[in-house]
Design an enzyme around this catalytic site. Structure first.
Site, PDB file in Angstrom:
ATOM      1  N   CYS A 110      -8.919  21.843  17.741  1.00 21.72           N
ATOM      2  CA  CYS A 110      -8.860  22.086  19.184  1.00 21.72           C
ATOM      3  C   CYS A 110      -8.392  20.853  19.935  1.00 21.72           C
ATOM      4  CB  CYS A 110     -10.225  22.552  19.675  1.00 21.72           C
ATOM      5  SG  CYS A 110     -10.686  24.084  18.885  1.00 21.72           S
ATOM      6  N   GLY A 115       0.855  -1.171   0.000  1.00 21.38           N
ATOM      7  CA  GLY A 115       0.000   0.000   0.000  1.00 21.38           C
ATOM      8  C   GLY A 115       0.898   1.231   0.000  1.00 21.38           C
ATOM      9  N   ARG A 116       1.412   1.515   1.189  1.00 19.40           N
ATOM     10  CA  ARG A 116       2.237   2.700   1.407  1.00 19.40           C
ATOM     11  C   ARG A 116       3.338   2.886   0.351  1.00 19.40           C
ATOM     12  NH1 ARG A 116       2.859   4.821   6.515  1.00 19.40           N
ATOM     13  NH2 ARG A 116       2.167   2.853   7.390  1.00 19.40           N
TER      14      ARG A 116
HETATM   15  C1  LIG Z   1      -2.592  -2.491   5.567  1.00 19.59           C
HETATM   16  C2  LIG Z   1      -2.374  -3.795   4.925  1.00 19.59           C
HETATM   17  C3  LIG Z   1      -1.493  -3.919   3.848  1.00 19.59           C
HETATM   18  C4  LIG Z   1      -0.698  -2.760   3.306  1.00 19.59           C
HETATM   19  O1  LIG Z   1       0.245  -2.294   4.206  1.00 19.59           O
HETATM   20  P1  LIG Z   1       1.321  -1.219   3.726  1.00 19.59           P
HETATM   21  O2  LIG Z   1       2.187  -1.041   4.889  1.00 19.59           O
HETATM   22  O3  LIG Z   1       0.592   0.006   3.363  1.00 19.59           O
HETATM   23  O4  LIG Z   1       2.037  -1.819   2.565  1.00 19.59           O
HETATM   24  C5  LIG Z   1      -1.365  -5.148   3.249  1.00 19.59           C
HETATM   25  N1  LIG Z   1      -2.047  -6.230   3.710  1.00 19.59           N
HETATM   26  C6  LIG Z   1      -2.888  -6.147   4.750  1.00 19.59           C
HETATM   27  C7  LIG Z   1      -3.603  -7.360   5.200  1.00 19.59           C
HETATM   28  C8  LIG Z   1      -3.072  -4.938   5.402  1.00 19.59           C
HETATM   29  O5  LIG Z   1      -3.904  -4.863   6.444  1.00 19.59           O
END
Ligand SMILES: *Cc1c(COP(=O)(O)O)cnc(C)c1O
Length: 417
Positions: free
Chosen positions: A339, A271-272
């Protein structure tokens, strides 16, 4: 870091802010594309699929961009399922992770025919059997293993230790395979893991892969066919000077090495790593305030827009946009208008002196930024734009007040449950 160039992918940030307002999420399409291409290249030769973790940034335009590069989706809710489908991702290219899937979510996923369920508990496995049987279908599933390794990341984003709520121990998983005949509507033929996020070292990944590989071999030896191994996501990114994010090739090599001899399908769920560094949060200085002990730089972005610093004490580089030559440097507490004392992006951060109206960019904001945003303090969700070759496209309009209160009603219709 000091001054930031005034443009991003050829788009003038001052003009962009003047047109679209701030706070504004800005994502580089070429940067996202180059990451996914690098990962695809690194995985070449393996039968591997990329399942982008939608929760990092679920904007439909971002999903479409990644889907056009061949990514499927890793989802963790019914809402993310709808996002992935809306973006045109094929159901077969969707894997459903998550530790608390409801019957309704599982049933919808079965109805559309998603590719695979990553199962995290006995109760969920039983629910999947029951719901798949009711539909007269066979669900394809993997068991999420908790490999009990320390991912050496922030405790709030560590998911692969025995004490975490995620996954199941290998002995429990083994019992599921042994009792597969009791669940004729679940084809349990996969292994899954995800040990945590923002991993800057591959060592914990290697260790987890080693444990997973040993488990896969033991299962095979016991006659349980494994056709899919999903190694999860978690690859870290560079949020600050001096950090070095893992390289896609080294990551792929770690997978190749640990799973040598595996002839089934491999899945990765980044993801990241795909989107974080491609994005920034463009924000304007509201005012400067000299407190008794601290000098505050007050931005028009707050913790509701970008929660990571408040939630994880996460570091983001923060830069003044445009020419900073000749400006003296000041240590600021960079804060938002919400706040809450926790509405702090950085403490005692050395930056070129800023003034009200200046533009500031919070870097590395492409992942877990907009996707974690809220309307706390009745602040509208920020707009999002994609930039590329001197042009930009609004991919989410700034939330209007009417949209914010849509669904709220006066309490004038009282019923009994
Ligand atoms: C959040 C998540 C990812 C992605 O994680 P990243 O650190 O953003 O790469 C992949 N698999 C599962 C099951 C997740 O919960």
């Amino acid at each position: 870091m000091g001054g930031f160039p005034g443009s991003f992918e050829g788009v003038d940030l001052a003009a962009l802010a003047a047109r679209e307002g701030t706070p504004l999420y800005v994502y580089s399409a070429p940067a996202i594309r180059s990451r996914i291409r690098a990962l695809r290249g690194a995985l070449a030769g393996l039968d591997a699929g990329i399942r982008y973790a939608v929760k990092a940034n679920g904007n439909l335009a971002v999903l479409r961009l990644l889907a056009a590069e061949g990514a499927g989706a890793d989802i963790v809710s019914g809402g993310e399922l709808m996002r992935a489908l809306h973006a045109g991702i094929a159901p077969e290219a969707i894997v459903f992770s998550g530790v608390g899937k409801t019957d309704a979510e599982i049933d919808t996923a079965l109805a559309v025919g998603i590719g695979r369920f990553n199962i995290e508990s006995r109760a969920e496995l039983d629910a999947l059997q029951r719901l798949a049987a009711a539909r007269g279908t066979v669900a394809v599933a993997a068991v999420r293993i908790n490999p009990d390794v320390d991912a050496r990341t922030h405790a709030k984003i560590s998911t692969g230790k025995a004490e975490n709520k995620f996954g199941v121990p290998m002995d429990e998983a083994r019992a599921w395979f042994e009792a597969a005949a009791d669940r004729p509507n679940v084809r349990l033929d996969g292994l899954h893991m995800h040990i945590g996020s923002q991993l800057l070292s591959l060592d914990p990944v290697r260790e987890a892969l080693r444990r997973m590989a040993a488990f896969w071999r033991a299962l095979e030896a016991a006659g349980h066919a494994i056709t899919s191994i999903d190694v999860g996501g978690g690859l870290g990114v560079r949020y600050r000077d001096g950090e070095v994010a893992p390289d896609a090739n080294e990551y792929a090599d770690a997978i190749r090495e640990a799973l040598a001899g595996f002839t089934g399908r491999l899945l990765v769920e980044p993801g990241r790593w795909l989107v974080a560094e491609a994005g920034l949060l463009l924000t304007r200085v509201v005012l400067e305030k000299q407190g008794r002990e601290r000098r505050f730089l007050m931005l028009d972005a707050g913790m509701n827009d970008l929660l990571r610093p408040s939630l994880y004490d996460a570091w983001h580089d923060i830069v003044r946009v445009g020419d900073t030559a000749g400006r003296d440097r000041v240590a600021y507490d960079v804060v938002g208008p919400v706040c809450e004392t926790g509405d702090t992006f950085a403490r005692q951060r050395e930056m070129p002196r800023c003034a009200a109206g200046d533009l500031v960019a919070i870097l590395g904001a492409g992942a877990y930024g907009a996707s974690m945003a809220s309307t706390y303090n009745a602040r509208p969700l920020a707009a999002e734009v994609l930039v590329e070759e001197g042009r930009y496209a609004v991919i989410r309009q700034r939330q209007t007040f009417d949209a914010m209160i849509a669904g709220e009603r006066p309490a004038d219709d009282w019923r009994t449950a």
